[in-house]
Design an enzyme around this catalytic site. Structure first.
Site, PDB file in Angstrom:
ATOM      1  N   GLU A 140     -17.522  83.448 -78.269  1.00  0.00           N
ATOM      2  CA  GLU A 140     -18.532  82.802 -79.116  1.00  0.00           C
ATOM      3  C   GLU A 140     -18.123  82.904 -80.577  1.00  0.00           C
ATOM      4  O   GLU A 140     -18.356  83.915 -81.214  1.00  0.00           O
ATOM      5  CB  GLU A 140     -19.893  83.457 -78.915  1.00  0.00           C
ATOM      6  N   TYR A 260     -36.396  85.076 -73.428  1.00  0.00           N
ATOM      7  CA  TYR A 260     -36.854  85.731 -74.651  1.00  0.00           C
ATOM      8  C   TYR A 260     -37.303  84.642 -75.621  1.00  0.00           C
ATOM      9  O   TYR A 260     -37.007  83.449 -75.416  1.00  0.00           O
ATOM     10  CB  TYR A 260     -35.740  86.585 -75.290  1.00  0.00           C
ATOM     11  N   TRP A 350     -30.446  84.026 -69.397  1.00  0.00           N
ATOM     12  CA  TRP A 350     -30.067  85.137 -70.260  1.00  0.00           C
ATOM     13  C   TRP A 350     -31.362  85.754 -70.733  1.00  0.00           C
ATOM     14  O   TRP A 350     -32.090  85.093 -71.474  1.00  0.00           O
ATOM     15  CB  TRP A 350     -29.225  84.672 -71.460  1.00  0.00           C
TER      16      TRP A 350
END
Ligand SMILES: *[C@@H]1O[C@H](CO)[C@@H](O)[C@H](O)[C@H]1NC(C)=O
Ligand SMILES: *[C@@H]1O[C@H](CO)[C@@H](O)[C@H](O)[C@H]1NC(C)=O
Length: 370
Positions: A140, A260, A350
């Site tokens: 990333e 999240y 995730w």
């Protein structure tokens, strides 16, 4: 006649089995896990998943080898055995890198064929030694055209190496995947090496989240992982369309879903929609909140309200001047159904440890179906 029919049926059956076995997956219902993430490996109901990612192995910048830190060695070596207790057919992948790793180390490794070979050979050895079924690259992100070109070489050489290893060992080929930007160009500038992605990876995990956070922009509330955006700005659906336009087939795409959200501080408690005036994060860590903590916040805060906005495909909740944009049941179901209806290979979360007693994992699995 009977024996000919039997022969044809047998051949067809073998062919189908062979295809399923050797040429990728029918569907991917996946999630990432890491140690101390909020759930013990043994508490994951792995029947809700087809693939589980174990995060993260590291890249050693001196040797260019993939390594597992000593604190992770125990749990990583038990990963496959543990998750297969509840679902013997679940497949596991060792994920390398991640958002906290040093992207320059990956760029350096990918720039030379000798260092690429160190990375590739060590990754295969680690995967086999720890009983993983595949490997996942989380670089990333590559940040230039030449880094993207080197990534293409890395992917093609990686695929050739796992094919050779499978031939020599007699084992099924390791699965190869990568977690990538939600769209086919990083920062709208650097195009992923599309032909190498298509021919050398089993699929890519689209990180279709973090489009916004309370530090960008700090002045208005946003859904950080909206599936749609009427203004045409970053969204999950725009990313999917962009990858397909670049030439990667839908069957190589797996849509990322965040377990999240982010909490903004409202300027005015009575103005609490999407794009309402805000002044930064409500809470530490730029307002990041796990789903389980958001559920607790809603349950324990008098007057807290949960809203589903179907224009963006996003949930938010608010109470007083706290406003949290996140993915609740309805958002997760809608995204998973969207992925399936649009012919994608699947979805991933995730991360599993941020879920609330696996409620979203269960919702996602049900929405996809068998
Ligand atoms: C979603 O939020 C936007 C921005 O606040 C608003 O304009 C739109 O009407 C909402 N959509 C629905 C279905 O409520
Ligand atoms: C989400 O769905 C699960 C079951 O699929 C259910 O137990 C839970 O109550 C739902 N949560 C919300 C907030 O609706």
């Amino acid at each position: 006649m009977a024996s000919i029919t039997k022969f044809i049926l047998l051949s067809l059956t073998l062919c189908v089995l062979h295809l399923n076995f050797c040429h990728g997956q029918n569907a991917v219902k996946a999630g990432y896990w890491f140690p101390d993430s909020g759930i013990a490996l043994s508490d994951i109901d792995s029947k809700l998943f087809t693939h589980l990612f174990c995060a993260f192995a590291d890249l050693d910048p001196q040797s260019n080898k993939v390594t597992i830190s000593s604190s992770n060695a125990g749990p990583f070596s038990q990963f496959t055995k543990t998750v297969q207790l509840k679902n013997p057919s679940v497949k596991t992948l060792l994920s390398i890198g991640g958002g906290n790793s040093n992207r320059a180390d990956f760029a350096s490794m990918a720039s030379q064929s000798s260092s690429r070979k160190s990375f590739i050979d060590s990754s295969i050895n680690l995967a086999r030694a720890n009983n993983f079924h595949g490997l996942d690259l989380d670089w990333e992100y590559p940040q230039s055209a030449s880094e993207m070109k080197n990534l293409g070489s890395l992917l093609d050489e990686w695929r050739a190496a796992v094919a050779t290893e499978a031939k020599n060992s007699g084992k099924p080929q390791l699965i190869l995947t990568a977690a990538v930007s939600f769209a086919s160009k990083v920062d709208g500038l650097y195009q992923y090496p599309i032909p190498s992605v298509s021919r050398s990876l089993d699929w890519i995990n689209l990180m279709a989240y973090d489009f916004y956070a309370p530090d960008r922009p700090s002045t208005s509330t946003r859904c950080h992982a909206a599936l749609k955006d009427p203004s045409g700005q970053a969204s999950g659906s725009s990313g999917i369309a962009d990858w397909e336009k670049a030439g990667v087939g839908a069957k190589k795409l797996v849509l990322g879903i965040p377990f999240y959200g982010y909490a903004w501080r409202l300027v005015n408690a009575n103005n609490h929609g999407i794009l309402a005036p805000a002044n930064g994060a409500a809470g530490p860590d730029n307002g990041v909140e796990r789903y389980q903590d958001i559920r607790t916040f809603v349950a324990q805060t008098p007057g807290a309200v949960v809203v589903y906005n179907s224009t963006y495909v996003c949930n938010y909740c608010y109470a007083g001047t706290t406003w949290i944009g996140y993915d609740d049941n309805q958002t997760v179901s809608t995204k998973v159904s969207y992925a399936k209806q649009n012919g994608l290979l699947g979805y991933f979360a995730w991360h599993i440890g941020a879920d609330d007693n696996l409620a979203l994992s269960r919702q996602a699995s049900q929405a996809w179906g068998a």
